[in-house]
Design a protein around this motif. Structure first.
Motif, PDB file in Angstrom:
ATOM      1  N   PRO A 222       0.796  -1.207   0.044  1.00 15.12           N
ATOM      2  CA  PRO A 222      -0.002   0.001  -0.180  1.00 15.12           C
ATOM      3  C   PRO A 222       0.857   1.249  -0.128  1.00 15.12           C
ATOM      4  O   PRO A 222       0.452   2.624  -0.234  1.00 15.12           O
ATOM      5  N   SER A 223       2.136   1.139   0.354  1.00 17.59           N
ATOM      6  CA  SER A 223       3.044   2.428   0.517  1.00 17.59           C
ATOM      7  C   SER A 223       3.159   2.795  -1.058  1.00 17.59           C
ATOM      8  O   SER A 223       3.487   3.880  -1.259  1.00 17.59           O
ATOM      9  N   ARG A 224       2.774   2.025  -1.913  1.00  8.78           N
ATOM     10  CA  ARG A 224       2.924   2.515  -3.526  1.00  8.78           C
ATOM     11  C   ARG A 224       1.821   3.451  -3.803  1.00  8.78           C
ATOM     12  O   ARG A 224       1.730   3.972  -4.921  1.00  8.78           O
ATOM     13  N   LEU A 225       0.936   3.477  -3.103  1.00  8.99           N
ATOM     14  CA  LEU A 225      -0.451   4.317  -3.152  1.00  8.99           C
ATOM     15  C   LEU A 225      -0.036   5.686  -2.442  1.00  8.99           C
ATOM     16  O   LEU A 225      -0.357   5.835  -1.122  1.00  8.99           O
TER      17      LEU A 225
ATOM     18  N   LEU B  37      -6.269   6.062   5.520  1.00  9.26           N
ATOM     19  CA  LEU B  37      -7.485   5.180   5.892  1.00  9.26           C
ATOM     20  C   LEU B  37      -8.059   5.796   7.145  1.00  9.26           C
ATOM     21  O   LEU B  37      -7.383   5.511   8.118  1.00  9.26           O
ATOM     22  N   GLN B  38      -9.215   6.202   7.282  1.00  5.17           N
ATOM     23  CA  GLN B  38      -9.906   6.438   8.472  1.00  5.17           C
ATOM     24  C   GLN B  38     -11.311   5.675   8.538  1.00  5.17           C
ATOM     25  O   GLN B  38     -11.805   5.536   7.565  1.00  5.17           O
TER      26      GLN B  38
ATOM     27  N   HIS C  31     -13.082   5.630   5.105  1.00  2.31           N
ATOM     28  CA  HIS C  31     -12.997   6.825   4.146  1.00  2.31           C
ATOM     29  C   HIS C  31     -11.629   6.436   3.817  1.00  2.31           C
ATOM     30  O   HIS C  31     -10.566   6.640   4.619  1.00  2.31           O
ATOM     31  N   LEU C  32     -11.260   6.127   2.552  1.00  2.00           N
ATOM     32  CA  LEU C  32      -9.904   5.588   1.880  1.00  2.00           C
ATOM     33  C   LEU C  32      -9.687   6.878   1.021  1.00  2.00           C
ATOM     34  O   LEU C  32     -10.509   7.210  -0.208  1.00  2.00           O
ATOM     35  N   GLN C  33      -8.535   7.630   1.164  1.00  2.00           N
ATOM     36  CA  GLN C  33      -7.924   8.465   0.438  1.00  2.00           C
ATOM     37  C   GLN C  33      -6.608   8.221  -0.162  1.00  2.00           C
ATOM     38  O   GLN C  33      -5.699   7.652   0.599  1.00  2.00           O
ATOM     39  N   SER C  34      -6.156   8.754  -1.138  1.00  2.00           N
ATOM     40  CA  SER C  34      -4.564   8.650  -1.640  1.00  2.00           C
ATOM     41  C   SER C  34      -4.771   9.856  -2.744  1.00  2.00           C
ATOM     42  O   SER C  34      -5.684  10.552  -2.757  1.00  2.00           O
ATOM     43  N   ASP C  35      -3.602  10.089  -3.256  1.00  2.00           N
ATOM     44  CA  ASP C  35      -3.370  11.244  -4.377  1.00  2.00           C
ATOM     45  C   ASP C  35      -4.395  11.056  -5.533  1.00  2.00           C
ATOM     46  O   ASP C  35      -4.464  11.781  -6.125  1.00  2.00           O
ATOM     47  N   PHE C  36      -4.883   9.712  -5.669  1.00  2.00           N
ATOM     48  CA  PHE C  36      -5.627   9.650  -6.880  1.00  2.00           C
ATOM     49  C   PHE C  36      -7.008   9.063  -6.875  1.00  2.00           C
ATOM     50  O   PHE C  36      -7.610   8.862  -7.554  1.00  2.00           O
ATOM     51  N   LEU C  37      -7.482   8.680  -5.410  1.00  2.00           N
ATOM     52  CA  LEU C  37      -8.778   8.383  -4.904  1.00  2.00           C
ATOM     53  C   LEU C  37      -9.200   9.032  -3.684  1.00  2.00           C
ATOM     54  O   LEU C  37      -8.521   9.244  -2.790  1.00  2.00           O
TER      55      LEU C  37
END
Length: 148
Positions: free
Chosen positions: A52-55, A60-61, A104-110
């Motif tokens: 997951p570090s590649r995301l 994640l909350q 609530h899942l967030q990253s730079d692209f989702l």
């Protein structure tokens, strides 16, 4: 674009196969500090995302009983193994019954909200994981004491 008027617009639709699911048993005892484990997975293959570090920008909350709980994959605070794709947080549930939890899942692209379910039961006494009428009850003793 050729053929479109100057008032036309466009929309980018976000589509990703990344989601989250509980690894922790679906039934948890009220009032105990419980490590909640969640994994990121690819909805198309069903496989866990092991890196997951590649995301980039991953966060994640979960909203649990009105409190925002953050998860980690760093091998501390209840997380069994760092960087294995299983995110963990220590949680104490105080309300009995079936609960709908929003992840609530967030990253730079989702940016996605996912609904998860669990059941909290009232159980007092000294115990370890056992089968309670075909329901798996989850408890890990705090302080390293093992129970009979």
């Amino acid at each position: 674009m050729p053929g479109l008027s100057d008032k036309a617009g466009w929309m980018l639709i976000q589509d990703t196969a990344i989601s989250v699911r509980f690894i922790s048993p679906p039934v948890i005892a009220k009032g105990t500090i419980t490590p909640i484990e969640i994994e990121l997975y690819d909805k198309k293959t069903g496989q866990r995302i092991t890196e997951p570090s590649r995301l980039t920008g991953l966060d994640l909350q979960l909203n649990i009983e009105g409190q925002k709980v953050r998860f980690n994959d760093d091998g501390i605070e209840g997380d069994r193994k760092p960087h294995d794709g299983i995110l963990t947080s220590q949680v104490t549930f105080n309300k009995i019954g079936k609960q709908q939890i929003t992840a609530h899942l967030q990253s730079d692209f989702l940016d996605r909200k996912i609904s998860l379910k669990t059941e909290i039961i009232d159980y007092s006494g000294t115990w370890t994981p056992f089968d309670l009428g075909k329901r798996q009850l989850h408890y890990i003793p705090v302080g390293g004491d093992s129970a009979d």
